[in-house]
Design a protein around this motif. Structure first.
Motif, PDB file in Angstrom:
ATOM      1  N   THR A 266       9.400   5.783   9.876  1.00 35.09           N
ATOM      2  CA  THR A 266       9.783   7.226  10.465  1.00 35.09           C
ATOM      3  C   THR A 266       8.621   8.064   9.863  1.00 35.09           C
ATOM      4  OG1 THR A 266      11.318   7.267   8.194  1.00 35.09           O
ATOM      5  CG2 THR A 266      12.248   6.500  10.390  1.00 35.09           C
ATOM      6  N   ILE A 267       7.711   7.646   9.175  1.00 36.40           N
ATOM      7  CA  ILE A 267       6.858   8.545   8.493  1.00 36.40           C
ATOM      8  C   ILE A 267       5.909   8.852  10.014  1.00 36.40           C
ATOM      9  CG2 ILE A 267       6.657   7.738   6.424  1.00 36.40           C
ATOM     10  CD1 ILE A 267       4.034   6.105   6.985  1.00 36.40           C
ATOM     11  N   SER A 268       5.174  10.056   9.862  1.00 32.34           N
ATOM     12  CA  SER A 268       4.477  10.425  11.126  1.00 32.34           C
ATOM     13  C   SER A 268       3.240   9.701  11.509  1.00 32.34           C
ATOM     14  CB  SER A 268       3.664  11.857  10.376  1.00 32.34           C
ATOM     15  OG  SER A 268       2.681  11.613   9.611  1.00 32.34           O
ATOM     16  N   ILE A 269       2.897   9.950  12.731  1.00 35.45           N
ATOM     17  CA  ILE A 269       2.069   8.791  13.443  1.00 35.45           C
ATOM     18  C   ILE A 269       0.756   9.070  12.584  1.00 35.45           C
ATOM     19  CG2 ILE A 269       0.699   8.622  15.490  1.00 35.45           C
ATOM     20  CD1 ILE A 269       3.154   7.395  15.633  1.00 35.45           C
ATOM     21  N   SER A 270       0.424  10.304  12.307  1.00 32.22           N
ATOM     22  CA  SER A 270      -0.654  10.596  11.758  1.00 32.22           C
ATOM     23  C   SER A 270      -0.876   9.726  10.454  1.00 32.22           C
ATOM     24  CB  SER A 270      -1.161  11.987  11.345  1.00 32.22           C
ATOM     25  OG  SER A 270       0.138  12.596  10.511  1.00 32.22           O
ATOM     26  N   ALA A 271       0.200   9.902   9.495  1.00 32.04           N
ATOM     27  CA  ALA A 271       0.147   9.022   8.245  1.00 32.04           C
ATOM     28  C   ALA A 271      -0.097   7.439   8.485  1.00 32.04           C
ATOM     29  CB  ALA A 271       1.171   9.123   7.523  1.00 32.04           C
ATOM     30  N   ALA A 272       0.935   7.122   9.418  1.00 36.26           N
ATOM     31  CA  ALA A 272       0.559   5.567   9.745  1.00 36.26           C
ATOM     32  C   ALA A 272      -0.918   5.227  10.199  1.00 36.26           C
ATOM     33  CB  ALA A 272       1.699   5.146  10.675  1.00 36.26           C
ATOM     34  N   ALA A 273      -1.224   5.994  11.270  1.00 31.01           N
ATOM     35  CA  ALA A 273      -2.662   5.771  11.767  1.00 31.01           C
ATOM     36  C   ALA A 273      -3.674   5.854  10.582  1.00 31.01           C
ATOM     37  CB  ALA A 273      -2.993   6.905  12.850  1.00 31.01           C
ATOM     38  N   GLY A 274      -3.480   6.763   9.631  1.00 36.15           N
ATOM     39  CA  GLY A 274      -4.562   6.992   8.595  1.00 36.15           C
ATOM     40  C   GLY A 274      -4.660   5.600   7.639  1.00 36.15           C
ATOM     41  N   THR A 275      -3.455   4.930   7.438  1.00 40.10           N
ATOM     42  CA  THR A 275      -3.527   3.730   6.790  1.00 40.10           C
ATOM     43  C   THR A 275      -4.108   2.857   7.665  1.00 40.10           C
ATOM     44  OG1 THR A 275      -1.293   4.322   5.863  1.00 40.10           O
ATOM     45  CG2 THR A 275      -1.909   2.248   5.788  1.00 40.10           C
ATOM     46  N   VAL A 276      -3.989   2.597   8.991  1.00 34.79           N
ATOM     47  CA  VAL A 276      -4.765   1.496   9.646  1.00 34.79           C
ATOM     48  C   VAL A 276      -6.041   2.032   9.706  1.00 34.79           C
ATOM     49  CG1 VAL A 276      -4.776   0.622  12.163  1.00 34.79           C
ATOM     50  CG2 VAL A 276      -2.548   1.323  11.255  1.00 34.79           C
ATOM     51  N   ILE A 277      -6.361   3.258   9.703  1.00 35.62           N
ATOM     52  CA  ILE A 277      -7.968   3.472   9.801  1.00 35.62           C
ATOM     53  C   ILE A 277      -8.630   3.077   8.538  1.00 35.62           C
ATOM     54  CG2 ILE A 277      -9.528   5.429   9.748  1.00 35.62           C
ATOM     55  CD1 ILE A 277      -7.708   6.807  11.668  1.00 35.62           C
ATOM     56  N   TRP A 278      -7.695   3.446   7.421  1.00 36.06           N
ATOM     57  CA  TRP A 278      -8.360   2.907   6.016  1.00 36.06           C
ATOM     58  C   TRP A 278      -8.349   1.319   5.849  1.00 36.06           C
ATOM     59  CZ3 TRP A 278     -11.564   5.515   3.060  1.00 36.06           C
ATOM     60  CH2 TRP A 278     -11.225   7.018   2.833  1.00 36.06           C
ATOM     61  N   LEU A 279      -7.440   0.757   6.414  1.00 35.53           N
ATOM     62  CA  LEU A 279      -7.332  -0.707   6.376  1.00 35.53           C
ATOM     63  C   LEU A 279      -8.625  -1.259   7.041  1.00 35.53           C
ATOM     64  CD1 LEU A 279      -5.942  -3.589   6.495  1.00 35.53           C
ATOM     65  CD2 LEU A 279      -4.894  -2.802   8.483  1.00 35.53           C
ATOM     66  N   ILE A 280      -9.112  -0.659   8.285  1.00 39.24           N
ATOM     67  CA  ILE A 280     -10.204  -1.187   9.226  1.00 39.24           C
ATOM     68  C   ILE A 280     -11.478  -0.918   8.136  1.00 39.24           C
ATOM     69  CG2 ILE A 280     -11.734  -0.814  10.914  1.00 39.24           C
ATOM     70  CD1 ILE A 280      -8.947   0.005  12.679  1.00 39.24           C
ATOM     71  N   VAL A 281     -11.447   0.420   7.496  1.00 44.12           N
ATOM     72  CA  VAL A 281     -12.758   0.812   6.874  1.00 44.12           C
ATOM     73  C   VAL A 281     -12.904  -0.121   5.560  1.00 44.12           C
ATOM     74  CG1 VAL A 281     -13.652   2.597   5.277  1.00 44.12           C
ATOM     75  CG2 VAL A 281     -12.766   3.047   7.375  1.00 44.12           C
ATOM     76  N   TRP A 282     -11.755  -0.368   4.992  1.00 45.08           N
ATOM     77  CA  TRP A 282     -11.920  -1.190   3.628  1.00 45.08           C
ATOM     78  C   TRP A 282     -11.903  -2.633   4.056  1.00 45.08           C
ATOM     79  CZ3 TRP A 282     -13.798  -0.145  -0.816  1.00 45.08           C
ATOM     80  CH2 TRP A 282     -13.819   1.016  -1.326  1.00 45.08           C
ATOM     81  N   TYR A 283     -11.462  -3.002   5.240  1.00 46.27           N
ATOM     82  CA  TYR A 283     -11.797  -4.403   5.672  1.00 46.27           C
ATOM     83  C   TYR A 283     -13.401  -4.680   5.991  1.00 46.27           C
ATOM     84  CZ  TYR A 283     -12.881  -8.374   8.524  1.00 46.27           C
ATOM     85  OH  TYR A 283     -13.162  -9.670   9.082  1.00 46.27           O
TER      86      TYR A 283
END
Length: 408
Positions: A266-283
């Motif tokens: 239920t958190i905002s799309i921007s917060a969830a997308a931010g986590t996915v982006i950081w996931l990709i960056v750190w991968y």
């Protein structure tokens, strides 16, 4: 005479070959499918857990109503849902408890007087055993009831005294506003760290195994007649990394979509997308850092059975970071230990994405962590390139690291 093609052309050729081979690999497809099933399954389970609320039905006889209402309020304060039902008498209530229609019956003891102590006046009847949490809640209610009775006997007003006690508290003045951790962001951060850990374990070791496979089959000798050792190593790392990136991005996006569709996220799309982006960056950062090391270590051996032993020292940093993250962060999201370790390049790929997903990471820490990893990567490329170049053509017994570093 060896004829070497351009650097980028050589790297691109090797990378393209790795991408093609990995995408066609049954193991890759199965692992991707398993990850997708796990992330969707986890979302569905969380939906079922959050959607299922256990309600305890409590019966009471007339004189116990006030105590039952207080019990209901106390239970609600700790997240327990009590439904109250008045029964005509003690016998009817006991029968309903025996039949399973009621979970418990709050009743007045036979012969109890209004002036008696609470523990002598009331009792709870259950079929076998009572919920320990609800029992403790009722005990607190009974204690407060006993106190009220004592206040009344002394001529005081229990309501006014309870109001004064309830509002009595020390005034805490923080110098800095504390960060409030959202449970969903905490879960996303932990999941991001787990995915990176799994990817480094699977795809990172695949680099070492690929090096040994080419070395064993003597394919590497043919490849090195056309391209340079560092180009072969770089192409292999980039190719396998690209396939792993596709896998991580796919899992991350599917996980967010599943979470939104089921209502678990239920958190905002921007917060969830931010986590996915950081996931990709750190991968990308973690895979590049570790895979070039795995490629060099894989060049030291000539048998697949020896790969595990040679890459274990490097894998320990990944494992330690992962274990610390999942064991410490859920109970202490602001842990100073995790904060320090997440800035160290060897532990950052698993710990920093967890912290970033949770939130509350100062910008300077995120920037410093990325900068330190990026500063270390060129040094690792030079060191790993030297080991790879001096060991990849040497078959037979395991090449000692010292010899690979000293060879001309």
């Amino acid at each position: 005479m060896n004829v070497h093609m351009g650097s980028w052309s050589a790297i691109n050729l090797v990378a393209s070959r790795e991408v093609s081979v990995r995408l066609k690999s049954k193991a890759y497809r199965i692992s991707t499918l398993v990850l997708l099933i796990l992330i969707v399954g986890f979302t569905v389970v969380m939906k079922l857990i959050s959607g299922s609320t256990s309600t305890t039905t409590i019966g009471y006889v007339g004189p116990a109503k006030a105590l039952a209402v207080s019990w209901q309020a106390g239970a609600k304060a700790i997240g327990k849902d009590l439904t109250l039902t008045e029964v005509p008498d003690d016998a009817a209530g006991r029968k309903q408890v025996g039949d399973g229609a009621l979970d418990a019956l709050l009743t007045v003891k036979d012969g109890a007087s209004s002036s008696g102590s609470p523990q002598d006046s009331f009792q709870v009847v259950v079929k076998q055993d009572a919920d320990p949490t609800l029992r403790n809640t009722l005990n607190e209610v009974i204690k407060r009831y006993a106190l009220d009775q004592q206040i009344l006997s002394l001529g005081g007003d229990p309501v006014r005294i309870e109001s004064e006690v309830a509002t009595a508290a020390v005034d805490v003045v923080p110098l800095e506003k504390p960060h409030e951790y959202d449970p969903q962001q905490l879960a996303l951060g932990i999941i991001a760290g787990i995915l990176i850990y799994l990817s480094l374990m699977l795809n990172g070791q695949a680099v070492a195994q690929g090096v040994v496979e080419e070395k064993t089959s003597r394919v590497v000798e043919l490849l090195l007649s056309a391209i340079r050792p560092w180009q072969l190593m770089a192409g292999k790392v980039l190719g396998i990394g690209a396939v792993g990136l596709l896998q991580m991005a796919l899992v991350g996006v599917v996980g967010v979509v599943a979470g939104r569709l089921t209502g678990v996220l239920t958190i905002s799309i921007s917060a969830a997308a931010g986590t996915v982006i950081w996931l990709i960056v750190w991968y990308l950062l973690g895979f590049l850092m570790y895979s070039i090391v795995f490629a060099a270590l894989g060049a030291l051996v000539s048998r697949q059975e020896d790969v595990g032993g040679v890459v274990t020292p490097a894998l320990m940093f990944v494992i330690v970071g992962y274990v610390i993250g999942i064991s410490v962060l859920p109970s202490d999201p602001g842990s100073p230990l995790v904060e320090v370790l997440s800035l160290i390049p060897m532990f950052a790929p698993t710990l920093m994405p967890m912290r970033l997903g949770i939130g509350g990471v100062p910008v300077w820490e995120a920037v410093l962590s990325v900068a330190l990893v990026m500063a270390l990567i060129p040094a690792l490329i030079w060191l790993s390139g030297r080991i790879y170049r001096n060991a990849v053509l040497r078959s037979g017994a395991r090449v000692r690291l010292r010899d690979a570093l000293r060879a001309a």
